[in-house]
Design an enzyme around this catalytic site. Structure first.
Site, mmCIF file in Angstrom:
data_model
loop_
_atom_site.group_PDB
_atom_site.id
_atom_site.type_symbol
_atom_site.label_atom_id
_atom_site.label_comp_id
_atom_site.label_asym_id
_atom_site.label_seq_id
_atom_site.Cartn_x
_atom_site.Cartn_y
_atom_site.Cartn_z
ATOM 1 N N ARG A 252 -9.532 0.163 16.563
ATOM 2 C CA ARG A 252 -9.605 1.075 15.350
ATOM 3 C C ARG A 252 -10.748 0.345 14.455
ATOM 4 N NH1 ARG A 252 -4.037 1.559 12.270
ATOM 5 N NH2 ARG A 252 -4.510 -0.677 11.657
ATOM 6 N N TYR B 106 15.449 30.703 5.640
ATOM 7 C CA TYR B 106 14.405 31.608 5.998
ATOM 8 C C TYR B 106 14.212 31.773 7.737
ATOM 9 C CZ TYR B 106 12.088 30.929 1.315
ATOM 10 O OH TYR B 106 12.099 30.893 0.328
ATOM 11 N N MET C 233 11.585 24.448 0.097
ATOM 12 C CA MET C 233 10.843 23.342 -0.522
ATOM 13 C C MET C 233 11.948 22.577 -1.586
ATOM 14 S SD MET C 233 8.054 24.386 -3.427
ATOM 15 C CE MET C 233 6.759 25.152 -2.179
ATOM 16 N N LYS D 43 0.835 -1.294 0.002
ATOM 17 C CA LYS D 43 0.127 -0.084 -0.038
ATOM 18 C C LYS D 43 0.891 1.153 0.001
ATOM 19 C CE LYS D 43 -0.271 -0.300 5.098
ATOM 20 N NZ LYS D 43 -1.191 -0.507 6.245
HETATM 21 C C1 PLP Z 1 -0.153 -1.664 6.793
HETATM 22 C C2 PLP Z 1 -0.479 -2.836 7.282
HETATM 23 C C3 PLP Z 1 0.233 -3.704 7.464
HETATM 24 C C4 PLP Z 1 1.696 -3.999 7.447
HETATM 25 O O1 PLP Z 1 2.315 -3.310 8.619
HETATM 26 P P1 PLP Z 1 3.921 -2.923 8.819
HETATM 27 O O2 PLP Z 1 3.856 -2.532 10.296
HETATM 28 O O3 PLP Z 1 4.484 -2.204 7.800
HETATM 29 O O4 PLP Z 1 4.351 -4.339 8.723
HETATM 30 C C5 PLP Z 1 -0.066 -5.062 7.993
HETATM 31 N N1 PLP Z 1 -1.422 -5.236 8.164
HETATM 32 C C6 PLP Z 1 -2.370 -4.257 8.100
HETATM 33 C C7 PLP Z 1 -3.665 -4.352 8.471
HETATM 34 C C8 PLP Z 1 -1.959 -3.072 7.799
HETATM 35 O O5 PLP Z 1 -3.046 -2.034 7.691
#
Ligand code: PLP
Length: 367
Positions: free
Chosen positions: A134, A259, A307, A34
């Site tokens: 969550r 800056y 930037m 992701k």
């Molecule tokens: C992003 C995610 C992972 C991977 O987590 P890491 O700490 O990067 O290994 C695994 N399971 C879920 C549900 C996630 O959202």
């Protein structure tokens, strides 16, 4: 001259996935790609690790569709599930698996039959809230959800189970044991496959490996915490983030830089200007003293990050020149290393945030 560039070692990605296999030899691997493969390039990462991954995890339907478009054929799981009933035809057409964590998703699946929308069955992973609070179905609701899913003609009969640790890197806090126990209890009388461990579960909680592990950050050769280096776990950092010196300037004591004039040099020195800034994804708020690596030496950032540029205090005796390579994390051509975990610790963020912030302006190079 080279400007902000992320150089990604595909062989390091492959090595890390094999290392995950050594750490969790009895589990299948859902490679988490992701957020553009944690900034490393989702498609390139997915292709590189294809021989070693049993499937992929993503957070958005668009990510899953992009993988399918690229010709990736292995299972793909939406880690947060689908967000709207309109997504279901895409899941069917492209054979994308989904998490179900909420009533609205369950209802969408139940009603899909009525609309005669779905002719093939969807693979579902039931998300259990084992304590992160969550996403996920509460322990009290697991059985009811499970039964309703099993009654959905649109859902494949074997439902898998997934949950997520919230404190797995705190080895002594006692909470992971509770989550493990709750997860096991919740799926004990059901025959679906189970998945609990992300990177920290893979490294620290062998009992959590179950049928599938979900490595994200360690796949990229980065430790899930700043206290430890990924190399201490036998992982290979995959990314080097670097640029070049575009100016070297004599700078007198007492004069400010950049800056706001926030930093005054205590002595006569040389200042290096590097072609990389927050427009490339480097954080704007970094404490003075955050290191970069030039010709094998750690050199402190001084003044505000701009930037497109960053100023560093090279020191009065520096022999650094325009065109010299500057490493923000990773390693130089002489194998001098500036670990991303060290940089993250200085800045007070987690490495996840550094790599996912890279912007499209950064040049991606694959080795
Ligand atoms: C992003 C995610 C992972 C991977 O987590 P890491 O700490 O990067 O290994 C695994 N399971 C879920 C549900 C996630 O959202």
């Amino acid at each position: 001259m080279k400007t902000a560039t992320a150089t990604v070692s595909l062989s390091a990605l492959q090595y890390n996935l094999q290392q995950v296999k050594r750490l969790a030899p009895h589990s299948r691997i859902l490679a988490i790609v992701k957020a553009n493969g944690y900034g490393h390039g989702m498609l390139q990462v997915a292709e590189a690790v294809q021989p070693y991954a049993d499937g992929y995890g993503v957070a958005r339907l668009a990510e899953a569709l992009a993988l399918r478009e690229q010709g990736i054929e292995k299972p793909i799981l939406l880690l947060e599930g689908f967000f709207s009933a309109d997504d279901l035809p895409h899941l069917i057409t492209h054979n994308i698996e989904t998490v179900v964590h909420s009533e609205y998703q369950l209802q969408a699946l139940e009603q899909a039959l009525k609309s005669a929308l779905l002719d093939r069955k969807i693979k579902v992973w039931l998300k259990i809230d084992s304590g992160m609070h969550r996403l996920g179905v509460s322990l009290a609701e697991v059985d009811a959800f499970y039964q309703r899913l099993q009654c959905c003609p649109n859902v494949q009969p074997q439902i898998n189970f997934v949950s997520h640790f919230s404190r797995a890197e705190e080895l002594q806090c006692g909470y992971s044991e509770i989550q493990l126990q709750r997860f096991q209890q919740a799926c004990s009388d059901k025959d679906g496959e189970r998945s609990l461990a992300a990177s920290n579960g893979i490294l620290y909680w062998q009992a959590s490996h179950f049928d599938w592990v979900r490595p994200g950050i360690i796949l990229y050769g980065i430790s899930p915490t700043n206290d430890q280096l990924a190399t201490e776990y036998g992982l290979q950092p995959a990314m080097t983030f670097s640029s070049s010196l575009i100016a070297v300037r004599e700078h007198p004591a007492g004069e400010p830089i950049g800056y706001g004039g926030a930093w005054l040099s205590p002595k006569d020195t040389k200042i290096g200007v590097v072609a990389l800034g927050y427009g490339d994804g480097y954080p704007r708020d970094v404490p003075a003293g955050t290191p970069v690596l030039i010709n094998g030496k750690r050199v402190p950032i001084v003044g505000k990050v701009s930037m497109d540029m960053i100023t560093v205090d090279l020191g009065a005796d520096s022999r650094a020149q325009v065109g010299d390579e500057v490493i923000f994390w990773g390693k130089d051509s002489q194998h001098n290393v500036l670990p991303i975990e060290e940089v993250a610790r200085h800045i007070g963020v987690i490495s996840y945030e550094l790599v996912t912030k890279l912007t499209p302006r950064v040049i991606m190079e694959y080795r």
